[in-house]
Design a protein around this motif. Structure first.
Motif, PDB file in Angstrom:
ATOM      1  N   LEU A 106      81.987  98.037  -8.208  1.00  0.00           N
ATOM      2  CA  LEU A 106      81.585  98.073  -6.776  1.00  0.00           C
ATOM      3  C   LEU A 106      81.115  96.607  -6.499  1.00  0.00           C
ATOM      4  O   LEU A 106      79.935  96.390  -6.267  1.00  0.00           O
ATOM      5  N   ASP A 107      81.963  95.841  -6.357  1.00  0.00           N
ATOM      6  CA  ASP A 107      81.676  94.372  -5.916  1.00  0.00           C
ATOM      7  C   ASP A 107      82.490  94.134  -4.612  1.00  0.00           C
ATOM      8  O   ASP A 107      83.274  94.804  -4.261  1.00  0.00           O
ATOM      9  N   ARG A 108      82.151  93.135  -4.096  1.00  0.00           N
ATOM     10  CA  ARG A 108      82.683  92.778  -2.620  1.00  0.00           C
ATOM     11  C   ARG A 108      84.030  92.527  -2.849  1.00  0.00           C
ATOM     12  O   ARG A 108      85.138  92.959  -2.072  1.00  0.00           O
ATOM     13  N   VAL A 109      84.526  91.809  -3.870  1.00  0.00           N
ATOM     14  CA  VAL A 109      86.221  91.373  -3.927  1.00  0.00           C
ATOM     15  C   VAL A 109      86.905  92.715  -4.032  1.00  0.00           C
ATOM     16  O   VAL A 109      88.196  92.634  -3.550  1.00  0.00           O
ATOM     17  N   LYS A 110      86.314  93.704  -4.855  1.00  0.00           N
ATOM     18  CA  LYS A 110      87.106  95.073  -5.078  1.00  0.00           C
ATOM     19  C   LYS A 110      87.426  95.697  -3.772  1.00  0.00           C
ATOM     20  O   LYS A 110      88.258  96.550  -3.590  1.00  0.00           O
ATOM     21  N   ASN A 111      86.484  95.454  -2.566  1.00  0.00           N
ATOM     22  CA  ASN A 111      86.671  95.889  -1.305  1.00  0.00           C
ATOM     23  C   ASN A 111      86.812  97.493  -1.180  1.00  0.00           C
ATOM     24  O   ASN A 111      87.393  98.025  -0.299  1.00  0.00           O
ATOM     25  N   LEU A 112      86.195  98.123  -1.941  1.00  0.00           N
ATOM     26  CA  LEU A 112      86.206  99.639  -2.017  1.00  0.00           C
ATOM     27  C   LEU A 112      85.421 100.093  -0.713  1.00  0.00           C
ATOM     28  O   LEU A 112      85.755 101.244  -0.264  1.00  0.00           O
ATOM     29  N   THR A 113      84.113  99.225  -0.311  1.00  0.00           N
ATOM     30  CA  THR A 113      83.728  99.766   1.018  1.00  0.00           C
ATOM     31  C   THR A 113      84.824  99.645   2.279  1.00  0.00           C
ATOM     32  O   THR A 113      84.621 100.307   3.136  1.00  0.00           O
ATOM     33  N   GLY A 114      85.504  98.433   1.901  1.00  0.00           N
ATOM     34  CA  GLY A 114      86.516  98.421   2.976  1.00  0.00           C
ATOM     35  C   GLY A 114      87.584  99.702   3.104  1.00  0.00           C
ATOM     36  O   GLY A 114      87.990  99.852   4.091  1.00  0.00           O
ATOM     37  N   LEU A 115      87.710 100.182   1.967  1.00  0.00           N
ATOM     38  CA  LEU A 115      88.771 101.361   1.944  1.00  0.00           C
ATOM     39  C   LEU A 115      88.098 102.440   2.674  1.00  0.00           C
ATOM     40  O   LEU A 115      88.783 103.362   3.453  1.00  0.00           O
ATOM     41  N   VAL A 116      86.832 102.748   2.242  1.00  0.00           N
ATOM     42  CA  VAL A 116      86.123 103.922   3.130  1.00  0.00           C
ATOM     43  C   VAL A 116      85.962 103.505   4.350  1.00  0.00           C
ATOM     44  O   VAL A 116      86.256 104.690   5.402  1.00  0.00           O
ATOM     45  N   GLU A 117      85.692 102.292   4.764  1.00  0.00           N
ATOM     46  CA  GLU A 117      85.589 102.081   6.312  1.00  0.00           C
ATOM     47  C   GLU A 117      87.068 102.258   7.039  1.00  0.00           C
ATOM     48  O   GLU A 117      87.245 102.725   7.932  1.00  0.00           O
ATOM     49  N   LEU A 118      88.166 101.865   6.411  1.00  0.00           N
ATOM     50  CA  LEU A 118      89.499 102.200   7.357  1.00  0.00           C
ATOM     51  C   LEU A 118      90.047 103.439   7.059  1.00  0.00           C
ATOM     52  O   LEU A 118      90.652 104.178   7.965  1.00  0.00           O
ATOM     53  N   TYR A 119      89.454 104.379   6.148  1.00  0.00           N
ATOM     54  CA  TYR A 119      89.698 105.758   6.207  1.00  0.00           C
ATOM     55  C   TYR A 119      88.737 106.535   7.348  1.00  0.00           C
ATOM     56  O   TYR A 119      89.079 107.447   7.978  1.00  0.00           O
ATOM     57  N   GLY A 120      87.593 105.922   7.356  1.00  0.00           N
ATOM     58  CA  GLY A 120      86.511 106.338   8.357  1.00  0.00           C
ATOM     59  C   GLY A 120      86.816 106.182   9.790  1.00  0.00           C
ATOM     60  O   GLY A 120      86.634 107.007  10.776  1.00  0.00           O
ATOM     61  N   LYS A 121      87.599 105.189  10.175  1.00  0.00           N
ATOM     62  CA  LYS A 121      88.023 104.643  11.483  1.00  0.00           C
ATOM     63  C   LYS A 121      89.334 105.589  11.896  1.00  0.00           C
ATOM     64  O   LYS A 121      90.068 105.340  12.939  1.00  0.00           O
ATOM     65  N   ASN A 122      89.883 106.387  10.787  1.00  0.00           N
ATOM     66  CA  ASN A 122      91.370 106.926  11.170  1.00  0.00           C
ATOM     67  C   ASN A 122      91.158 108.348  11.077  1.00  0.00           C
ATOM     68  O   ASN A 122      91.298 108.981  10.020  1.00  0.00           O
ATOM     69  N   PRO A 123      90.900 109.154  12.090  1.00  0.00           N
ATOM     70  CA  PRO A 123      90.637 110.488  12.169  1.00  0.00           C
ATOM     71  C   PRO A 123      92.243 111.363  11.597  1.00  0.00           C
ATOM     72  O   PRO A 123      91.839 112.306  10.826  1.00  0.00           O
ATOM     73  N   ARG A 124      93.197 110.805  12.016  1.00  0.00           N
ATOM     74  CA  ARG A 124      94.436 111.439  11.429  1.00  0.00           C
ATOM     75  C   ARG A 124      94.589 111.438   9.930  1.00  0.00           C
ATOM     76  O   ARG A 124      95.044 112.280   9.265  1.00  0.00           O
ATOM     77  N   LEU A 125      94.202 110.092   9.315  1.00  0.00           N
ATOM     78  CA  LEU A 125      94.283 109.844   7.951  1.00  0.00           C
ATOM     79  C   LEU A 125      93.106 111.123   7.422  1.00  0.00           C
ATOM     80  O   LEU A 125      93.530 111.701   6.193  1.00  0.00           O
ATOM     81  N   GLN A 126      92.216 111.426   7.759  1.00  0.00           N
ATOM     82  CA  GLN A 126      91.024 112.261   7.321  1.00  0.00           C
ATOM     83  C   GLN A 126      91.777 113.979   7.448  1.00  0.00           C
ATOM     84  O   GLN A 126      91.402 114.482   6.667  1.00  0.00           O
ATOM     85  N   GLU A 127      92.571 114.005   8.610  1.00  0.00           N
ATOM     86  CA  GLU A 127      93.128 115.404   8.842  1.00  0.00           C
ATOM     87  C   GLU A 127      94.103 115.396   7.710  1.00  0.00           C
ATOM     88  O   GLU A 127      94.482 116.495   6.985  1.00  0.00           O
ATOM     89  N   LEU A 128      94.714 114.429   7.250  1.00  0.00           N
ATOM     90  CA  LEU A 128      95.860 114.437   6.242  1.00  0.00           C
ATOM     91  C   LEU A 128      95.527 114.607   4.819  1.00  0.00           C
ATOM     92  O   LEU A 128      96.107 115.393   4.010  1.00  0.00           O
ATOM     93  N   VAL A 129      94.366 113.572   4.242  1.00  0.00           N
ATOM     94  CA  VAL A 129      94.102 113.639   2.900  1.00  0.00           C
ATOM     95  C   VAL A 129      92.571 113.411   2.837  1.00  0.00           C
ATOM     96  O   VAL A 129      91.834 113.031   3.896  1.00  0.00           O
TER      97      VAL A 129
END
Length: 235
Positions: free
Chosen positions: A4-27
């Motif tokens: 869980l460090d910045r370069v791995k960008n796991l928080t970025g993955l959570v953010e792009l998921y959070g910003k996309n309601p349709r993606l949340q509906e699918l998976v």
């Protein structure tokens, strides 16, 4: 599945998921990183922990995201890959840069359609659109749109998931033996030449390094995008 460090960008993955309601509906999203039971003493990891919790709260992702501590047991990791594969999911590796991409190899070996950073080793491992997909970690909206497109297509045509899964398996069989050994032999040759020139005078060594930079690394460096002001994924 990473540190869980910045370069791995796991928080970025959570953010792009959070910003996309349709993606949340699918998976749903499963993130494997950090250690909930052992607070980190590393300031960067502490900041990423806080950011992760803040994002889950900001986008109201409870019930959509499962955050699991990093797993050290290889058998358990393999079972996790297989479980996601059995439920027709996908693996996403969103690092800003990844030198090789061991988790990408693991996921593809288990038959998981894989979306991985276009910067570093995964770009070489994956043939885009055939054995997986390249994503730009600096453009989270485009990455999430690509995920939506994939899962929507799989809903309409379940064979599409199988096609990418099989493409990944075939690529790994080719990459891990033939291509990897060829690149290893190339690196061995480069290392041998480097040992030779390292015994030369400093001026000659400098000329060799300048040649290597001009022919190889300057071109590679020019492809790395600069952080875009205001882009949350690059902060």
């Amino acid at each position: 599945m990473a540190r869980l460090d910045r370069v791995k960008n796991l928080t970025g993955l959570v953010e792009l998921y959070g910003k996309n309601p349709r993606l949340q509906e699918l998976v749903n999203l499963v993130v494997v990183c950090g250690d909930h039971g052992n607070p980190s003493k590393d300031k960067e990891e502490q900041a990423e922990f806080k950011k992760m919790f803040d994002l889950i709260e900001q986008y109201n992702l409870n019930g959509h995201v499962r955050w699991i501590s990093a797993q050290m047991n290889r058998v358990r990791n393999a079972e996790l890959y297989r479980y996601i594969c059995d439920t027709k999911g996908a693996f996403v590796q969103p690092a800003f840069y990844e030198a090789f991409g061991l988790t990408v190899i693991e996921a593809m070996t288990c038959g998981l359609p894989t979306f991985a950073t276009a910067y570093g080793g995964p770009a070489e491992i994956i043939v885009n659109g055939v054995s997986g997909y390249h994503i730009d970690p600096y453009q989270g909206d485009k990455a999430s749109a690509l995920l939506v497109e994939f899962f929507e297509k799989c809903q309409v045509d379940p064979s599409h998931w199988t096609k990418i899964s099989q493409g990944g398996l075939q690529r790994i069989e080719e990459y891990t033996w033939k291509l990897y050994s060829e690149r290893l032999m190339t690196l061995t040759g480069v290392y041998g030449f480097w040992k030779y020139v390292s015994n030369l005078e400093r001026r000659e060594t400098r000329r060799y390094l300048e040649m290597l930079y001009a022919l190889k690394y300057r071109t590679m460096a020019s492809t790395v995008p600069l952080a875009v002001e205001g882009d949350s994924a690059s902060k």
